[in-house]
Motif scaffolding. Structure first.
Motif: not given
Length: 284
Positions: A20-33, A38-52
């Motif tokens: 899942t993505a938050r504002p400014k390209g911060v993402v969280d990785v989740w495990s349904l099991v 299970c992880a949080t880190f920053e990625t690139v992002w830009g106008s129009g929101g996150w594309r990943g």
């Protein structure tokens, strides 16, 4: 604790992980099991929101792109950047494929297929405006006024299927039928030859096929913003409808259509498509 989530990504065949993505390209990785983050880190992002996209594999990778100068980057699940490609910007969509590949769509340039772990380009798809992953072995290429099924190697299956003036936004397959939604248009159910078998004159933002009940499930999004979940048959008959009070900001299909992920103001919601029971993503 409620996290300000804006988007979600997971291929429809994935059984466990989603991002899942938050504002400014911060993402969280989740495990349904595990039922937890299970992880949080920053990625690139830009106008129009996150594309990943989350690309599963022996070494799962998160691929994110930006409209402006950053291009597209690949990250492992610790957040370490594995590669960056600045050669092309104006990224409109990023879509995970089976076999560790990812599709990157650029404005007015050929759509590219990359190795998610390295960023190496393996082929291009000219004239394709978007690729929608249906199953691990089947995808849908979307062009201007048409769409076309592709096999696992992204080679065409059958002829082009004519669509409306608006681009196909979401699609799902049960192996014999194809359900497509157009931007601002109706939901249509087509047979394997592209012939229309049913049409629902409403606007749906997401559609999937639930293999447990053998029905289609769709997220209805009318102009006034009061969402609902619909269940319907191959003939377009509405079998069930459930109002959804929370505004939906992102959607994803998982577990072969058995699970629907919804992003709302109260966080991530995991919906069992067979009985529409719901549980939340816990931010532990």
């Amino acid at each position: 604790m409620v996290i300000d989530l804006r988007d979600v990504a997971a291929p429809p065949w994935e059984e466990d992980l989603l991002v899942t993505a938050r504002p400014k390209g911060v993402v969280d990785v989740w495990s349904l099991v595990r039922g937890a983050r299970c992880a949080t880190f920053e990625t690139v992002w830009g106008s129009g929101g996150w594309r990943g996209a989350l690309v599963p594999g022996e070494r799962s990778v998160v691929v994110a792109g930006a409209w402006e100068r950053h291009g597209v980057c690949g990250y492992d699940l610790t957040g370490q950047r594995l590669w960056q490609d600045r050669s092309r910007t104006n990224i409109e969509a990023v879509t995970a494929l089976a076999g560790g590949r990812v599709v990157v769509t650029h404005l007015r340039r050929a759509t590219r297929v990359l190795e998610a772990a390295t960023g190496e380009e393996v082929r291009s798809l000219r004239g394709v405006l978007r690729v929608i992953a249906l199953t691990s072995d089947l995808s849908l290429a979307v062009g201007g006024g048409w769409c076309r099924l592709l096999d696992r190697s992204l080679d065409p299956l059958g002829s082009r299927i004519a669509t409306g003036l608006n681009m196909v936004w979401c699609a799902a397959s049960d192996g014999e039928h194809l359900a497509v939604t157009e931007v601002g248009g109706p939901l249509r159910i087509l047979d394997s030859g592209g012939r229309e078998r049913a049409r629902i004159a409403e606007h749906f933002r997401h559609v999937l096929h639930d293999p447990v009940t053998g029905t289609w499930v769709a997220v209805h999004e009318p102009p006034e913003g009061k969402n609902s979940l619909f269940r319907f048959s191959n003939k377009g008959e509405i079998l069930e409808r459930r109002p959804w009070d929370l505004r939906i900001g992102g959607t994803a299909t998982m577990r072969g259509g058995r699970t629907l992920i919804l992003i709302t103001a109260e966080g991530g919601q995991v919906v069992n498509c067979a009985d529409w029971s719901v549980r939340g993503l816990e931010a532990t």
